[in-house]
Design an enzyme around this catalytic site. Structure first.
Site, PDB file in Angstrom:
ATOM      1  N   GLU A  16     -19.818  31.887 -35.024  1.00 15.06           N
ATOM      2  CA  GLU A  16     -19.471  30.925 -36.075  1.00 15.06           C
ATOM      3  C   GLU A  16     -20.072  29.572 -35.692  1.00 15.06           C
ATOM      4  OE1 GLU A  16     -18.031  30.536 -39.253  1.00 15.06           O
ATOM      5  OE2 GLU A  16     -18.851  28.595 -38.656  1.00 15.06           O
ATOM      6  N   LYS A  17     -21.054  29.132 -36.504  1.00 16.80           N
ATOM      7  CA  LYS A  17     -21.840  27.957 -36.116  1.00 16.80           C
ATOM      8  C   LYS A  17     -21.061  26.654 -36.090  1.00 16.80           C
ATOM      9  CE  LYS A  17     -23.772  27.169 -40.746  1.00 16.80           C
ATOM     10  NZ  LYS A  17     -23.635  28.447 -41.462  1.00 16.80           N
ATOM     11  N   HIS A  18     -19.882  26.606 -36.699  1.00 16.35           N
ATOM     12  CA  HIS A  18     -19.121  25.353 -36.716  1.00 16.35           C
ATOM     13  C   HIS A  18     -18.267  25.128 -35.473  1.00 16.35           C
ATOM     14  CE1 HIS A  18     -20.022  25.699 -41.031  1.00 16.35           C
ATOM     15  NE2 HIS A  18     -20.037  24.394 -40.972  1.00 16.35           N
ATOM     16  N   HIS A  43     -26.461  24.606 -36.715  1.00 11.91           N
ATOM     17  CA  HIS A  43     -25.810  24.106 -37.924  1.00 11.91           C
ATOM     18  C   HIS A  43     -26.781  23.181 -38.650  1.00 11.91           C
ATOM     19  CE1 HIS A  43     -23.202  21.541 -40.375  1.00 11.91           C
ATOM     20  NE2 HIS A  43     -22.424  22.600 -40.439  1.00 11.91           N
ATOM     21  N   HIS A  49     -25.442  17.775 -45.447  1.00 16.74           N
ATOM     22  CA  HIS A  49     -24.635  18.740 -44.696  1.00 16.74           C
ATOM     23  C   HIS A  49     -24.843  18.515 -43.200  1.00 16.74           C
ATOM     24  CE1 HIS A  49     -23.656  23.304 -43.984  1.00 16.74           C
ATOM     25  NE2 HIS A  49     -22.721  22.509 -43.504  1.00 16.74           N
ATOM     26  N   CYS A 106     -17.245  19.069 -39.988  1.00 17.59           N
ATOM     27  CA  CYS A 106     -18.408  19.244 -40.862  1.00 17.59           C
ATOM     28  C   CYS A 106     -18.064  18.613 -42.213  1.00 17.59           C
ATOM     29  CB  CYS A 106     -18.717  20.735 -41.039  1.00 17.59           C
ATOM     30  SG  CYS A 106     -19.914  21.050 -42.357  1.00 17.59           S
ATOM     31  N   HIS A 109     -17.616  21.778 -44.522  1.00 24.19           N
ATOM     32  CA  HIS A 109     -16.771  22.910 -44.143  1.00 24.19           C
ATOM     33  C   HIS A 109     -15.539  22.560 -43.308  1.00 24.19           C
ATOM     34  CE1 HIS A 109     -20.836  24.699 -44.937  1.00 24.19           C
ATOM     35  NE2 HIS A 109     -20.064  25.362 -45.781  1.00 24.19           N
TER      36      HIS A 109
HETATM   37 FE   LIG Z   1     -21.077  23.062 -42.252  1.00 29.38          FE
END
Ligand SMILES: [Fe+2]
Length: 118
Positions: A16-18, A43, A49, A106, A109
């Protein structure tokens, strides 16, 4: 209505990139902490973004609350092709054991966390 803490997401930073990846090392009375979003899966880092900030906390064993030990804002998002990378290194003077926490934000997100016991 949900509490803010219920809105903080987590997961495996390799998938999960976050989720901020954490690398923690303790020696000679100091705690070295590297927190980075996008270490395994990059990310996006654009004006639209991006990761806006990372905060780092340390909760010493037996202490009731986590202590904020670093707060980092990433301000450049593409102006003249300049981009802040969501990477931080904190150096903390302590020989205590405990748990290191990192939280990132983010702009699309939301909030993400990770932790590591030392
Ligand atoms: Fe994001």
């Amino acid at each position: 209505m949900k509490k803010l803490t219920e809105l903080v997401q987590s997961g495996d930073w390799k998938n999960e990139k976050h989720v901020p990846a954490l690398h923690v090392e303790q020696k000679d009375g100091e705690l070295s902490i590297v927190a980075q979003v996008g270490e395994e899966i990059e990310h996006p880092n654009t004006l639209e973004h991006h990761i806006a900030w990372i905060k780092v906390f340390f909760q010493p064993e037996g202490f009731k609350f986590p202590i904020e030990v670093g707060s980092y804002e990433f301000s450049a998002h593409g102006e003249e092709e300049v981009f802040s990378k969501p990477y931080v290194k904190a150096q903390i003077k302590t020989d205590k054991k405990g748990v290191v926490y990192a939280m990132s934000y983010c702009n699309i997100h939301g909030l993400w966390e990770n932790s590591q016991e030392i």
